[in-house]
Design an enzyme around this catalytic site. Structure first.
Site, mmCIF file in Angstrom:
data_model
loop_
_atom_site.group_PDB
_atom_site.id
_atom_site.type_symbol
_atom_site.label_atom_id
_atom_site.label_comp_id
_atom_site.label_asym_id
_atom_site.label_seq_id
_atom_site.Cartn_x
_atom_site.Cartn_y
_atom_site.Cartn_z
ATOM 1 N N PHE A 1 -47.950 -12.271 -26.662
ATOM 2 C CA PHE A 1 -46.789 -12.982 -26.243
ATOM 3 C C PHE A 1 -45.625 -12.053 -25.579
ATOM 4 O O PHE A 1 -44.470 -12.610 -25.779
ATOM 5 C CB PHE A 1 -46.181 -13.947 -27.266
ATOM 6 C CG PHE A 1 -47.379 -14.747 -28.182
ATOM 7 C CD1 PHE A 1 -48.120 -15.608 -27.473
ATOM 8 C CD2 PHE A 1 -47.550 -14.249 -29.490
ATOM 9 C CE1 PHE A 1 -49.179 -16.218 -28.211
ATOM 10 C CE2 PHE A 1 -48.544 -14.964 -30.342
ATOM 11 C CZ PHE A 1 -49.241 -15.982 -29.472
ATOM 12 N N HIS A 2 -45.859 -10.915 -24.874
ATOM 13 C CA HIS A 2 -45.008 -10.041 -24.728
ATOM 14 C C HIS A 2 -45.069 -9.696 -23.117
ATOM 15 O O HIS A 2 -45.140 -8.705 -22.582
ATOM 16 C CB HIS A 2 -44.999 -9.039 -25.315
ATOM 17 C CG HIS A 2 -45.080 -9.108 -26.909
ATOM 18 N ND1 HIS A 2 -45.377 -8.073 -27.795
ATOM 19 C CD2 HIS A 2 -44.157 -9.906 -27.566
ATOM 20 C CE1 HIS A 2 -45.305 -8.675 -29.122
ATOM 21 N NE2 HIS A 2 -44.351 -9.484 -28.808
ATOM 22 N N PRO A 3 -45.276 -10.851 -22.147
ATOM 23 C CA PRO A 3 -45.316 -10.449 -20.853
ATOM 24 C C PRO A 3 -44.019 -9.892 -20.179
ATOM 25 O O PRO A 3 -43.113 -10.191 -20.703
ATOM 26 C CB PRO A 3 -45.433 -11.929 -19.991
ATOM 27 C CG PRO A 3 -44.967 -12.876 -20.943
ATOM 28 C CD PRO A 3 -45.056 -12.191 -22.313
ATOM 29 N N ASP B 1 -49.212 -7.160 -20.912
ATOM 30 C CA ASP B 1 -48.982 -7.654 -21.858
ATOM 31 C C ASP B 1 -49.504 -6.660 -23.310
ATOM 32 O O ASP B 1 -49.982 -5.851 -22.489
ATOM 33 C CB ASP B 1 -49.405 -9.193 -22.346
ATOM 34 C CG ASP B 1 -49.060 -9.983 -23.553
ATOM 35 O OD1 ASP B 1 -48.311 -9.530 -24.442
ATOM 36 O OD2 ASP B 1 -49.953 -10.798 -23.853
ATOM 37 N N HIS B 2 -49.100 -6.809 -24.382
ATOM 38 C CA HIS B 2 -49.709 -6.091 -25.484
ATOM 39 C C HIS B 2 -51.210 -6.828 -25.834
ATOM 40 O O HIS B 2 -50.922 -8.077 -26.267
ATOM 41 C CB HIS B 2 -48.580 -6.106 -26.677
ATOM 42 C CG HIS B 2 -47.588 -5.238 -26.495
ATOM 43 N ND1 HIS B 2 -46.475 -5.529 -27.360
ATOM 44 C CD2 HIS B 2 -47.411 -3.978 -26.042
ATOM 45 C CE1 HIS B 2 -45.584 -4.435 -26.732
ATOM 46 N NE2 HIS B 2 -46.160 -3.678 -26.050
#
Length: 526
Positions: free
Chosen positions: A443-445, A296-297
């Site tokens: 919130f970028h898995p 993720d980020h």
């Protein structure tokens, strides 16, 4: 158990990718498509608000899977909330509505990691196909796609000062942040139309619902894939407490996202053999890469109190694509929020503003594993934030860049005290400590079913699951590494390309069948 239903294609997951796939595949009226979505068709009214900050109000609601991570060693044992959309449109129905492709190097990195022909040049036609960005260069931007890309309201005074501050700090002004040359500062673009959210379901799926060859079943929780040997021929799902099955005459396409897709594969016996056996799941295909490569980020921010009132109405915001050092590809994303954010998304004050900094090419890698063979039990999510020291060092560099912008003359009329991390945090050791305490999810898995041809790859460059016939994966899980932006725009492009791959392969098979029977017929009449 109800009788089996049969379609040409079974699409599992009605999020961003699934909405695109169901709409594109059903464009052929002779192709029967069913889409299975675990969530509802609609959500609360707040889901349609065009203000990106309002999306926080959707967490832990009926349209959120409400996942959480394991305690993260790199962030002092913190457990991070991972909201993911559980509704048609998936996370595009609950996200911040940013439309951002990221820098081209993020896509070129895929091919370097074994995803043959998955690079920016190959992806560009599909990124363009998804969007309608009026007034942009048609060589780089789409002009007639389903997603209507908007610039949002005119920048307010604080937004304009933030943009000027980035230029003052040395970042070149970029006319189109989603163009091919987009390093520097630009204005954000959004998936908002007439003040309301436009999800992938709004843009792709809802206009297609009247097609007689498209069936959408909501509230359908897929328990497992149906396999005959190593061929996938359908899925078993539960709706309204009833167990049902559906068959695919051609293919099953898994688009349940970076969490749902590997979970369903493992529940079906496709994944790391030892892990599956430990849970009592019969192994169909030993595929060790399923669930590996989760990342993720990582995100943190510098927060300031404001000298003057901050405009609370949503407006266009500036964002910066930057480098932590001269010898690396762009690896930092800096953006601006008109609120004084508290740590770990725990709240926000209206009397300040924040400068976000995120590492967009992390090398730390985690994993997803099952807790149980029960499909209703959420998986174990370990993104391994800041597990690699290089990620921590680059986050410290990101904080320096954010501060350089925050301390510029352009923001002086707005800047009061630095609330986070505070003026006492100046040396590298103190900065590292703050980063460990403050880093959270963006919130970028992605990455749990990565594309490749060897090693821990799960799907091949045609998105077919290794060792299984009749099954593809197409969603954020197939990214070998994350792009340098919020991932929704990239997933739209992946799904557009997946639809083309599926249709082209089906067409090729149809042509081959036609030529075969033509040759047979010709031979019989000789």
């Amino acid at each position: 158990m109800a009788d089996k239903e049969s379609y040409d294609y079974v699409v599992i997951g009605g999020g961003t990718a699934g909405s695109v796939l169901a709409a594109r595949l059903s464009e052929d009226p002779n192709t029967r498509v069913v889409l299975l979505e675990a969530g509802a068709s609609e959500g609360p009214e707040g889901m349609y608000n065009g203000d990106s900050v309002s999306a926080i109000g959707l967490w832990n609601s009926s349209v959120d899977w409400a996942y959480s991570t394991t305690p993260q060693a790199g962030t002092e044992g913190f457990v991070h909330k991972w909201p993911r959309g559980k509704v048609l449109g998936g996370s595009s129905s609950i996200n911040g509505m940013m439309h951002d492709r990221g820098h081209r190097s993020g896509y070129d990195a895929w091919e370097k990691q074994g995803a043959t022909r998955w690079n920016y040049t190959m992806m560009l036609p599909f990124l363009k196909r998804s969007e309608s960005a009026q007034g942009r260069d048609p060589r780089e931007r789409g002009t007639d796609g389903p997603m209507l890309i908007t610039s949002g309201p005119p920048p307010g005074p604080l937004s304009r000062a933030s943009y000027d501050a980035a230029v003052e700090a040395g970042y070149p002004a970029c006319e189109d942040g989603n163009g091919t040359e987009n390093e520097g500062v630009s204005w954000s673009e959004r998936n908002v139309v007439a003040g309301r959210r436009q999800s992938a379901a709004d843009a792709y799926l809802r206009p297609a619902l009247s097609r007689p060859n498209l069936t959408v079943i909501t509230g359908a929780h897929v328990r497992r894939l149906l396999l005959a040997g190593t061929r996938c021929h359908g899925a078993e799902y539960v709706v309204g407490g009833e167990v049902r099955t559906v068959c695919a005459d051609r293919e099953v396409i898994l688009s349940a996202g970076a969490i749902g897709s590997p979970q369903i594969l493992m529940l079906s016996g496709i994944g790391p053999a030892r892990h599956l056996r430990d849970l009592g799941i019969d192994v169909v295909v030993d595929l060790p890469g399923v669930g590996w490569n989760l990342h993720d980020h990582p995100l943190s921010w510098v927060t300031y109190a404001a000298k003057q009132p901050v405009d609370a109405d949503p407006s266009t915001q500036a964002r910066v694509i930057a480098r932590s050092a001269e010898n690396v590809d762009p690896d930092l994303l800096i953006s601006f929020v008109p609120a004084a954010m508290e740590l770990h998304w725990s709240g926000a004050r209206p009397d300040g503003y924040s400068i976000f900094f995120s590492l967009v090419s992390p090398v730390s890698r985690g994993s997803l594993r099952l807790q149980s063979a029960d499909p209703t039990v959420p998986p174990v999510l370990n993104p391994a934030y800041l597990a690699d020291d290089w990620d921590l060092d680059r986050m410290v560099a990101g904080m320096r860049l954010a501060r350089a912008i925050g301390e510029s003359d352009a923001l002086a009329p707005w800047r009061a005290a630095e609330l986070l991390p505070g003026d006492h945090v100046r040396d590298d050791d103190a900065a590292r400590d703050y980063i460990r305490r403050s880093t959270t999810t963006y919130f970028h898995p992605v990455g749990t079913c990565r594309i490749g041809t060897a090693g821990l790859a799960v799907v091949d460059p045609l998105l077919r699951v290794h060792g299984v016939d009749g099954l593809r994966v197409a969603d954020a899980s197939v990214m070998p590494s994350i792009v340098s932006a919020p991932t929704n725009a990239a997933v739209l492009g992946i799904a557009e390309r997946a639809a083309r791959l599926v249709v082209d392969e089906a067409t090729a098979e149809s042509v081959a069948d036609f030529m075969y029977w033509k040759q047979r017929t010709t031979a019989r009449h000789r």
